[in-house]
Design a protein around this motif. Structure first.
Motif, PDB file in Angstrom:
ATOM      1  N   TRP A  43      63.281  87.812  53.723  1.00 56.00           N
ATOM      2  CA  TRP A  43      62.776  87.540  55.406  1.00 56.00           C
ATOM      3  C   TRP A  43      62.453  86.001  55.534  1.00 56.00           C
ATOM      4  CZ3 TRP A  43      57.625  86.782  56.855  1.00 56.00           C
ATOM      5  CH2 TRP A  43      56.790  87.274  55.799  1.00 56.00           C
ATOM      6  N   THR A  44      62.682  85.599  56.430  1.00 53.03           N
ATOM      7  CA  THR A  44      62.510  84.312  56.914  1.00 53.03           C
ATOM      8  C   THR A  44      61.438  83.967  58.212  1.00 53.03           C
ATOM      9  OG1 THR A  44      64.416  84.046  58.171  1.00 53.03           O
ATOM     10  CG2 THR A  44      64.602  83.463  56.141  1.00 53.03           C
ATOM     11  N   GLY A  45      61.465  85.035  58.786  1.00 53.36           N
ATOM     12  CA  GLY A  45      60.261  84.835  59.774  1.00 53.36           C
ATOM     13  C   GLY A  45      59.953  86.139  60.502  1.00 53.36           C
ATOM     14  N   VAL A  46      58.894  86.191  61.502  1.00 47.65           N
ATOM     15  CA  VAL A  46      58.660  87.310  62.068  1.00 47.65           C
ATOM     16  C   VAL A  46      57.853  86.723  63.323  1.00 47.65           C
ATOM     17  CG1 VAL A  46      56.469  87.794  61.063  1.00 47.65           C
ATOM     18  CG2 VAL A  46      57.848  89.713  61.816  1.00 47.65           C
ATOM     19  N   HIS A  47      58.093  87.522  64.475  1.00 44.45           N
ATOM     20  CA  HIS A  47      57.157  87.425  65.699  1.00 44.45           C
ATOM     21  C   HIS A  47      57.774  86.052  66.306  1.00 44.45           C
ATOM     22  CE1 HIS A  47      54.619  90.861  64.853  1.00 44.45           C
ATOM     23  NE2 HIS A  47      54.228  90.147  63.968  1.00 44.45           N
ATOM     24  N   GLY A  48      58.982  85.684  65.999  1.00 41.78           N
ATOM     25  CA  GLY A  48      59.336  84.362  66.560  1.00 41.78           C
ATOM     26  C   GLY A  48      59.333  83.112  65.642  1.00 41.78           C
ATOM     27  N   VAL A  49      58.662  83.301  64.599  1.00 44.05           N
ATOM     28  CA  VAL A  49      58.448  82.135  63.815  1.00 44.05           C
ATOM     29  C   VAL A  49      59.270  82.209  62.814  1.00 44.05           C
ATOM     30  CG1 VAL A  49      56.747  80.891  62.569  1.00 44.05           C
ATOM     31  CG2 VAL A  49      55.932  82.133  64.669  1.00 44.05           C
ATOM     32  N   ASN A  50      60.206  80.940  62.685  1.00 38.87           N
ATOM     33  CA  ASN A  50      60.773  80.706  61.297  1.00 38.87           C
ATOM     34  C   ASN A  50      60.104  79.945  60.419  1.00 38.87           C
ATOM     35  OD1 ASN A  50      62.881  80.165  59.453  1.00 38.87           O
ATOM     36  ND2 ASN A  50      64.594  80.088  61.123  1.00 38.87           N
ATOM     37  N   LEU A  51      59.821  80.694  59.153  1.00 39.59           N
ATOM     38  CA  LEU A  51      59.072  79.981  58.171  1.00 39.59           C
ATOM     39  C   LEU A  51      60.179  78.925  57.383  1.00 39.59           C
ATOM     40  CD1 LEU A  51      56.774  83.153  57.337  1.00 39.59           C
ATOM     41  CD2 LEU A  51      56.324  81.109  58.856  1.00 39.59           C
ATOM     42  N   HIS A  52      61.188  78.954  57.549  1.00 40.36           N
ATOM     43  CA  HIS A  52      62.033  78.138  56.686  1.00 40.36           C
ATOM     44  C   HIS A  52      62.238  78.320  55.307  1.00 40.36           C
ATOM     45  CE1 HIS A  52      63.280  76.231  60.554  1.00 40.36           C
ATOM     46  NE2 HIS A  52      62.218  75.962  60.730  1.00 40.36           N
ATOM     47  N   ASP A  53      61.710  79.523  54.869  1.00 42.65           N
ATOM     48  CA  ASP A  53      61.819  79.960  53.367  1.00 42.65           C
ATOM     49  C   ASP A  53      62.320  81.220  53.145  1.00 42.65           C
ATOM     50  OD1 ASP A  53      61.145  79.627  50.524  1.00 42.65           O
ATOM     51  OD2 ASP A  53      59.199  79.040  50.707  1.00 42.65           O
ATOM     52  N   LEU A  54      62.770  81.401  52.087  1.00 44.65           N
ATOM     53  CA  LEU A  54      63.485  82.878  51.553  1.00 44.65           C
ATOM     54  C   LEU A  54      62.293  83.679  50.913  1.00 44.65           C
ATOM     55  CD1 LEU A  54      66.806  81.461  50.182  1.00 44.65           C
ATOM     56  CD2 LEU A  54      66.340  81.945  52.358  1.00 44.65           C
ATOM     57  N   LEU A  55      61.540  84.427  51.705  1.00 46.91           N
ATOM     58  CA  LEU A  55      60.550  85.306  51.478  1.00 46.91           C
ATOM     59  C   LEU A  55      60.928  86.509  50.754  1.00 46.91           C
ATOM     60  CD1 LEU A  55      58.395  84.326  54.318  1.00 46.91           C
ATOM     61  CD2 LEU A  55      58.300  83.310  52.076  1.00 46.91           C
ATOM     62  N   PRO A  56      60.549  86.901  49.324  1.00 40.50           N
ATOM     63  CA  PRO A  56      60.895  88.169  48.888  1.00 40.50           C
ATOM     64  C   PRO A  56      60.268  89.564  49.587  1.00 40.50           C
ATOM     65  CG  PRO A  56      58.855  87.249  47.844  1.00 40.50           C
ATOM     66  CD  PRO A  56      59.258  86.060  49.039  1.00 40.50           C
ATOM     67  N   VAL A  57      60.768  90.752  49.225  1.00 39.11           N
ATOM     68  CA  VAL A  57      60.607  91.708  49.964  1.00 39.11           C
ATOM     69  C   VAL A  57      59.594  92.785  49.055  1.00 39.11           C
ATOM     70  CG1 VAL A  57      62.421  91.393  51.657  1.00 39.11           C
ATOM     71  CG2 VAL A  57      62.703  93.106  49.364  1.00 39.11           C
ATOM     72  N   VAL A 117      67.000  86.338  45.550  1.00 39.04           N
ATOM     73  CA  VAL A 117      66.297  85.203  45.579  1.00 39.04           C
ATOM     74  C   VAL A 117      65.426  84.808  44.654  1.00 39.04           C
ATOM     75  CG1 VAL A 117      66.481  85.244  48.115  1.00 39.04           C
ATOM     76  CG2 VAL A 117      64.433  86.051  47.005  1.00 39.04           C
ATOM     77  N   SER A 118      64.864  83.534  44.333  1.00 39.05           N
ATOM     78  CA  SER A 118      63.745  83.209  43.541  1.00 39.05           C
ATOM     79  C   SER A 118      62.514  83.353  44.211  1.00 39.05           C
ATOM     80  CB  SER A 118      63.779  81.676  43.066  1.00 39.05           C
ATOM     81  OG  SER A 118      64.868  81.491  42.377  1.00 39.05           O
ATOM     82  N   SER A 119      61.682  84.042  43.371  1.00 44.51           N
ATOM     83  CA  SER A 119      60.321  84.499  44.027  1.00 44.51           C
ATOM     84  C   SER A 119      59.135  83.968  43.351  1.00 44.51           C
ATOM     85  CB  SER A 119      60.247  85.972  44.219  1.00 44.51           C
ATOM     86  OG  SER A 119      60.092  86.740  43.043  1.00 44.51           O
ATOM     87  N   TYR A 120      58.131  84.033  43.953  1.00 44.10           N
ATOM     88  CA  TYR A 120      56.623  83.256  43.682  1.00 44.10           C
ATOM     89  C   TYR A 120      55.596  84.173  43.563  1.00 44.10           C
ATOM     90  CZ  TYR A 120      60.369  79.574  44.079  1.00 44.10           C
ATOM     91  OH  TYR A 120      61.460  78.904  44.375  1.00 44.10           O
ATOM     92  N   ILE A 121      55.764  85.293  44.266  1.00 50.52           N
ATOM     93  CA  ILE A 121      54.752  86.250  44.223  1.00 50.52           C
ATOM     94  C   ILE A 121      55.473  87.508  44.010  1.00 50.52           C
ATOM     95  CG2 ILE A 121      53.350  85.085  45.965  1.00 50.52           C
ATOM     96  CD1 ILE A 121      54.557  86.781  48.293  1.00 50.52           C
ATOM     97  N   THR A 122      54.733  88.605  43.701  1.00 51.11           N
ATOM     98  CA  THR A 122      54.944  90.158  43.677  1.00 51.11           C
ATOM     99  C   THR A 122      54.047  90.951  44.603  1.00 51.11           C
ATOM    100  OG1 THR A 122      53.528  90.420  41.627  1.00 51.11           O
ATOM    101  CG2 THR A 122      55.924  89.944  41.563  1.00 51.11           C
ATOM    102  N   TYR A 123      54.494  91.913  44.761  1.00 48.31           N
ATOM    103  CA  TYR A 123      53.854  93.056  45.772  1.00 48.31           C
ATOM    104  C   TYR A 123      53.006  94.100  45.070  1.00 48.31           C
ATOM    105  CZ  TYR A 123      56.111  90.706  49.526  1.00 48.31           C
ATOM    106  OH  TYR A 123      56.480  89.724  50.685  1.00 48.31           O
ATOM    107  N   GLU A 124      51.639  94.308  45.186  1.00 52.05           N
ATOM    108  CA  GLU A 124      51.060  95.575  44.425  1.00 52.05           C
ATOM    109  C   GLU A 124      51.906  96.767  44.748  1.00 52.05           C
ATOM    110  OE1 GLU A 124      47.006  95.300  45.002  1.00 52.05           O
ATOM    111  OE2 GLU A 124      46.731  93.567  43.605  1.00 52.05           O
ATOM    112  N   CYS A 125      52.156  97.076  46.095  1.00 55.98           N
ATOM    113  CA  CYS A 125      52.812  97.989  46.438  1.00 55.98           C
ATOM    114  C   CYS A 125      54.333  98.530  45.725  1.00 55.98           C
ATOM    115  CB  CYS A 125      53.058  98.304  48.094  1.00 55.98           C
ATOM    116  SG  CYS A 125      53.881  96.956  48.759  1.00 55.98           S
ATOM    117  N   SER A 126      54.897  97.376  45.517  1.00 52.97           N
ATOM    118  CA  SER A 126      56.423  97.731  44.788  1.00 52.97           C
ATOM    119  C   SER A 126      56.387  99.208  43.802  1.00 52.97           C
ATOM    120  CB  SER A 126      56.875  96.562  44.065  1.00 52.97           C
ATOM    121  OG  SER A 126      56.892  95.268  44.946  1.00 52.97           O
TER     122      SER A 126
END
Length: 289
Positions: free
Chosen positions: A51-65, A95-104
């Motif tokens: 995802w690259t943004g939410v609520h109308g804001v583009n964060l200009h990055d490829l964010l992991p799920v 994508v490349s990622s730099y964080i993981t989610y505890e809920c995965s």
């Protein structure tokens, strides 16, 4: 673009689909995408599992799920809706990622494999992204590759990365490293010689250096027993598609070397004195993102 499409097969590769976002699909963007695809008839349309943004804001990055059943159902549904609208299957890239989610609840590779099955989409396997994420999160990169379904992968990406203070960063501004070339060889063993692109976004070296990188890819491919049709970009196995002579990889087309072939293509599609900011290579053809 139309002139390039007349001469060479093209693919469309985007960064703005935001397929994993919870925001509504951008139908204006999809309409433009559909019209461009109608105009140039690409081999496929690809974008990233992110995802690259939410609520109308583009964060200009490829964010992991997060790799959860809920996210899997959500992304699968959105891919299916986009495919129905475009009238073609999407190609989705890891994508490349730099964080993981505890809920995965599952591994990235299990998520990607199941996503391809549920959404009936195709996959772009970015080998450098597998390597970067594997180093950042301490997982077995080969296990990732071995878990991806063979019949879904239509394209490879290769790139260079940089070392940050605490992690590797997918910067596309360095040569492909030896470890990624080795992992590419493992990918070729599993998937065969599907089309491959080397991405380079910044710190652009002389053309000869880029050609040398392409030559490395071709030599690795040849060792896997695969060959390339230099006219169409299609791959086959078992025949002598190219050879090495005097340190240069040559095509079986009037003895043209890769360097000469690339220079000819660049001459045709690049205006004089154009300091190209983003140069990408596909083996054996040239693609421009």
């Amino acid at each position: 673009l139309d002139r390039i499409a007349e001469r060479y097969p093209l693919v469309m590769h985007g960064v703005s689909l935001s397929i994993a976002s919870t925001a509504d699909l951008d139908m204006d963007y999809l309409a433009q995408l559909k019209e461009l695809a109608r105009r140039i008839e690409p081999r496929w349309i690809s974008d990233h599992l992110c995802w690259t943004g939410v609520h109308g804001v583009n964060l200009h990055d490829l964010l992991p799920v997060p790799y959860t059943e809920e996210a899997l159902a959500h992304v699968s549904d959105r891919i299916a809706r986009v495919q129905d609208y475009l009238g073609r299957r999407l190609v989705i890239e890891n994508v490349s990622s730099y964080i993981t989610y505890e809920c995965s609840e599952m591994s990235e590779w299990d998520f990607v494999a199941e996503l391809a099955r549920r959404a009936d989409c195709l996959l772009l396997l970015d080998v450098n992204n597998v390597f970067v994420s594997g180093m950042n999160h301490d997982f077995d990169q080969r296990a990732f590759i071995e878990s991806i379904p063979v019949d879904r992968v239509v394209h490879f990406h290769l790139a260079g990365h940089s070392e940050g203070e605490t992690c590797l960063i997918d910067t596309h501004d360095q040569p492909v490293c030896e470890e990624v070339w080795t992992l590419y060889g493992k990918a070729l063993e599993r998937f065969g010689a599907v089309s491959t692109m080397i991405e380079r976004d910044d710190n652009i070296p002389p053309l000869a250096d880029l050609v040398a990188q392409m030559g490395t890819g071709l030599l690795i491919t040849s060792r896997m027993g695969s060959t390339i049709n230099p006219t169409t970009g299609d791959y086959s196995r078992g025949a002598a598609g190219f050879w090495v002579e005097g340190g240069q990889v040559k095509w079986p087309v009037s003895g043209v070397t890769i360097a000469g072939n690339l220079r000819d293509m660049l001459r045709r599609i690049t205006p004089a004195n154009d300091a190209r900011k983003h140069l990408s290579m596909v083996v054996p053809s040239l693609l421009v993102e």
